[in-house]
Design a protein around this motif. Structure first.
Motif, PDB file in Angstrom:
ATOM      1  N   GLN A 219       0.822  -1.205   0.000  1.00 18.26           N
ATOM      2  CA  GLN A 219       0.000   0.000   0.000  1.00 18.26           C
ATOM      3  C   GLN A 219       0.859   1.260   0.000  1.00 18.26           C
ATOM      4  OE1 GLN A 219      -3.377   0.337  -0.110  1.00 18.26           O
ATOM      5  NE2 GLN A 219      -3.600  -1.854  -0.409  1.00 18.26           N
ATOM      6  N   THR A 220       1.985   1.213   0.729  1.00 16.49           N
ATOM      7  CA  THR A 220       2.872   2.381   0.770  1.00 16.49           C
ATOM      8  C   THR A 220       3.515   2.631  -0.585  1.00 16.49           C
ATOM      9  OG1 THR A 220       3.333   1.893   3.102  1.00 16.49           O
ATOM     10  CG2 THR A 220       4.821   3.417   1.992  1.00 16.49           C
ATOM     11  N   LEU A 221       3.921   1.568  -1.281  1.00 16.53           N
ATOM     12  CA  LEU A 221       4.492   1.737  -2.617  1.00 16.53           C
ATOM     13  C   LEU A 221       3.504   2.405  -3.566  1.00 16.53           C
ATOM     14  CD1 LEU A 221       6.342  -1.688  -3.080  1.00 16.53           C
ATOM     15  CD2 LEU A 221       7.392   0.569  -2.818  1.00 16.53           C
ATOM     16  N   SER A 222       2.221   2.101  -3.394  1.00 19.48           N
ATOM     17  CA  SER A 222       1.207   2.712  -4.248  1.00 19.48           C
ATOM     18  C   SER A 222       0.929   4.156  -3.844  1.00 19.48           C
ATOM     19  CB  SER A 222      -0.086   1.894  -4.184  1.00 19.48           C
ATOM     20  OG  SER A 222      -1.130   2.515  -4.913  1.00 19.48           O
ATOM     21  N   LEU A 243       5.269  10.927   6.071  1.00 14.94           N
ATOM     22  CA  LEU A 243       4.941   9.639   6.671  1.00 14.94           C
ATOM     23  C   LEU A 243       3.752   9.740   7.616  1.00 14.94           C
ATOM     24  CD1 LEU A 243       8.430   8.033   7.447  1.00 14.94           C
ATOM     25  CD2 LEU A 243       6.694   7.188   5.873  1.00 14.94           C
ATOM     26  N   PHE A 244       3.804  10.707   8.542  1.00 11.45           N
ATOM     27  CA  PHE A 244       2.804  10.767   9.601  1.00 11.45           C
ATOM     28  C   PHE A 244       1.553  11.551   9.218  1.00 11.45           C
ATOM     29  CE2 PHE A 244       6.774   9.985  11.911  1.00 11.45           C
ATOM     30  CZ  PHE A 244       6.401   8.924  12.711  1.00 11.45           C
ATOM     31  N   ASN A 250      -3.837   7.329   5.457  1.00 11.73           N
ATOM     32  CA  ASN A 250      -4.420   6.552   4.358  1.00 11.73           C
ATOM     33  C   ASN A 250      -4.178   5.052   4.507  1.00 11.73           C
ATOM     34  OD1 ASN A 250      -5.399   8.538   2.058  1.00 11.73           O
ATOM     35  ND2 ASN A 250      -3.522   9.415   2.908  1.00 11.73           N
ATOM     36  N   LEU A 251      -3.379   4.660   5.484  1.00 12.32           N
ATOM     37  CA  LEU A 251      -3.122   3.247   5.739  1.00 12.32           C
ATOM     38  C   LEU A 251      -3.971   2.696   6.877  1.00 12.32           C
ATOM     39  CD1 LEU A 251       0.776   3.187   5.450  1.00 12.32           C
ATOM     40  CD2 LEU A 251      -0.850   2.203   3.833  1.00 12.32           C
ATOM     41  N   TYR A 258      -7.194  -5.707   8.281  1.00 11.48           N
ATOM     42  CA  TYR A 258      -6.366  -6.893   8.445  1.00 11.48           C
ATOM     43  C   TYR A 258      -6.239  -7.288   9.913  1.00 11.48           C
ATOM     44  CZ  TYR A 258      -2.721 -10.299   7.589  1.00 11.48           C
ATOM     45  OH  TYR A 258      -2.012 -11.464   7.521  1.00 11.48           O
ATOM     46  N   ALA A 259      -6.276  -6.321  10.819  1.00 14.87           N
ATOM     47  CA  ALA A 259      -6.199  -6.639  12.247  1.00 14.87           C
ATOM     48  C   ALA A 259      -7.411  -7.464  12.683  1.00 14.87           C
ATOM     49  CB  ALA A 259      -6.098  -5.361  13.068  1.00 14.87           C
TER      50      ALA A 259
END
Length: 334
Positions: A219-222, A243-244, A250-251, A258-259
């Motif tokens: 997801q981060t690569l996208s 990052l923050f 968005n993550l 998934y959790a």
């Protein structure tokens, strides 16, 4: 045929409030992404049912912890030898269906006569606690590693990705059995139960982080190639800000989804370790430990039915809620 509307001087000069008479004066309000996701989730009756079951399980686990360890009113380890048939030689519960009665709705265990309902109720908090703590540990490590690998790339991505491959190829079950089996009963003054809970949480959580780490990395690569990230860079934003403030918000959705799907996996893994005899020590009640004890009495299926049904309902509820949450947060997944 309806005659055309005649526009007079009075109607042409009328203010907007008059011409809009009869229409609702309530202002149109926009909806946030969280509100839209909640509306989608409410329409999914199966997911809502799973959420209610999860809430009921959590409340039951908290109540079991308080009633058993604080007030000591459950009595999961109380023996009822008077309800065991000692004359037949089988040491089976008296009566039918494993000794089910008003006092013992789910019956009692063979040999010692411990109440099955009390043990399932008392063992719920251990299984859920280990699953939740292990999931939190996996999410924290996987999110940090996945974001670093996807955002920085290069040699950092190579090292983290190869580490993920090593962890995924690791024989986790064998390692867990070996490590838990050699752990002493007391460490730094902590009791056996606390030591086992901490060790199981560490093993399950630490060695499962690559699964969520790969998802976060992808997801981060996208996201790092999206327009809002380029706009932040053009305004002079540095790496920590991006990052923050740009990537992590968005993550949240994929991490949260998934959790919810990782928790039932951890419940099953803890139950498997307890079934193999390397979980929480007896006589503490756990669902996997009850299944392990029931495997010795294969002629009495009721003894295995109830703890297995508790695990099944818990895992199914989390999976149904996780699927519904995924569809609500990402409608394109339908």
């Amino acid at each position: 045929m309806t005659p055309p509307l005649e526009v007079t001087e009075s109607t042409a000069a009328a203010p907007p409030e008059v011409t809009l008479a009869g229409m609702s004066k309530k202002a149109i309000q926009g909806r946030s992404l969280s509100q839209i996701a909640w509306l989608r989730l409410k329409r999914d009756k199966v997911a809502i049912a799973g959420a209610f079951v999860i809430i009921a399980l959590i409340l039951a686990a908290i109540a079991a912890l308080v009633l058993d360890r604080v007030f000591n009113v459950i009595g999961p380890n109380d023996f009822h030898q008077d309800l065991i048939d000692t004359e037949g030689g089988t040491l089976a519960p008296k009566g039918t269906f494993g000794g089910m009665s008003l006092e013992h709705p789910l019956g009692i265990e063979p040999v010692n006569g411990r109440d099955l309902l009390a043990r399932i109720f008392a063992g719920s908090w251990i299984s859920l606690l280990i699953a939740f703590l292990a999931t939190v540990l996996s999410v924290l490590i996987g999110t940090v590693m996945g974001v670093m690998a996807g955002f920085f790339g290069g040699w950092i991505d190579t090292i983290i990705s190869r580490s993920m491959d090593v962890f995924l190829a690791f024989p986790l079950l064998v390692f867990a059995m070996a490590l838990v089996g050699v752990m002493p009963d007391t460490v730094f003054g902590l009791g056996s139960e606390t030591v086992r809970i901490g060790m199981l949480t560490f093993i399950i959580g630490f060695f499962n982080w690559p699964y969520i780490g790969r998802i976060v990395r992808g997801q981060t690569l996208s996201l790092r190639e999206r327009e809002f990230v380029d706009a932040a860079r053009s305004l002079g934003a540095r790496g920590p800000y991006i990052l923050f403030r740009e990537l992590l918000p968005n993550l949240v959705a994929p991490i949260l989804v998934y959790a919810t799907l990782l928790i039932p996996t951890n419940i099953l893994f803890e139950s498997a370790l307890s079934f193999l005899g390397v979980g929480i020590n007896a006589p503490t009640a756990t669902w996997g430990g009850m299944l392990s004890e029931a495997s010795r009495f294969y002629t009495m299926p009721h003894f295995m039915l109830w703890p297995g049904l508790a695990i099944f309902v818990t895992v199914l509820a989390f999976n149904l809620f996780g699927d519904g949450l995924r569809d609500a947060l990402d409608p394109r997944a339908r």
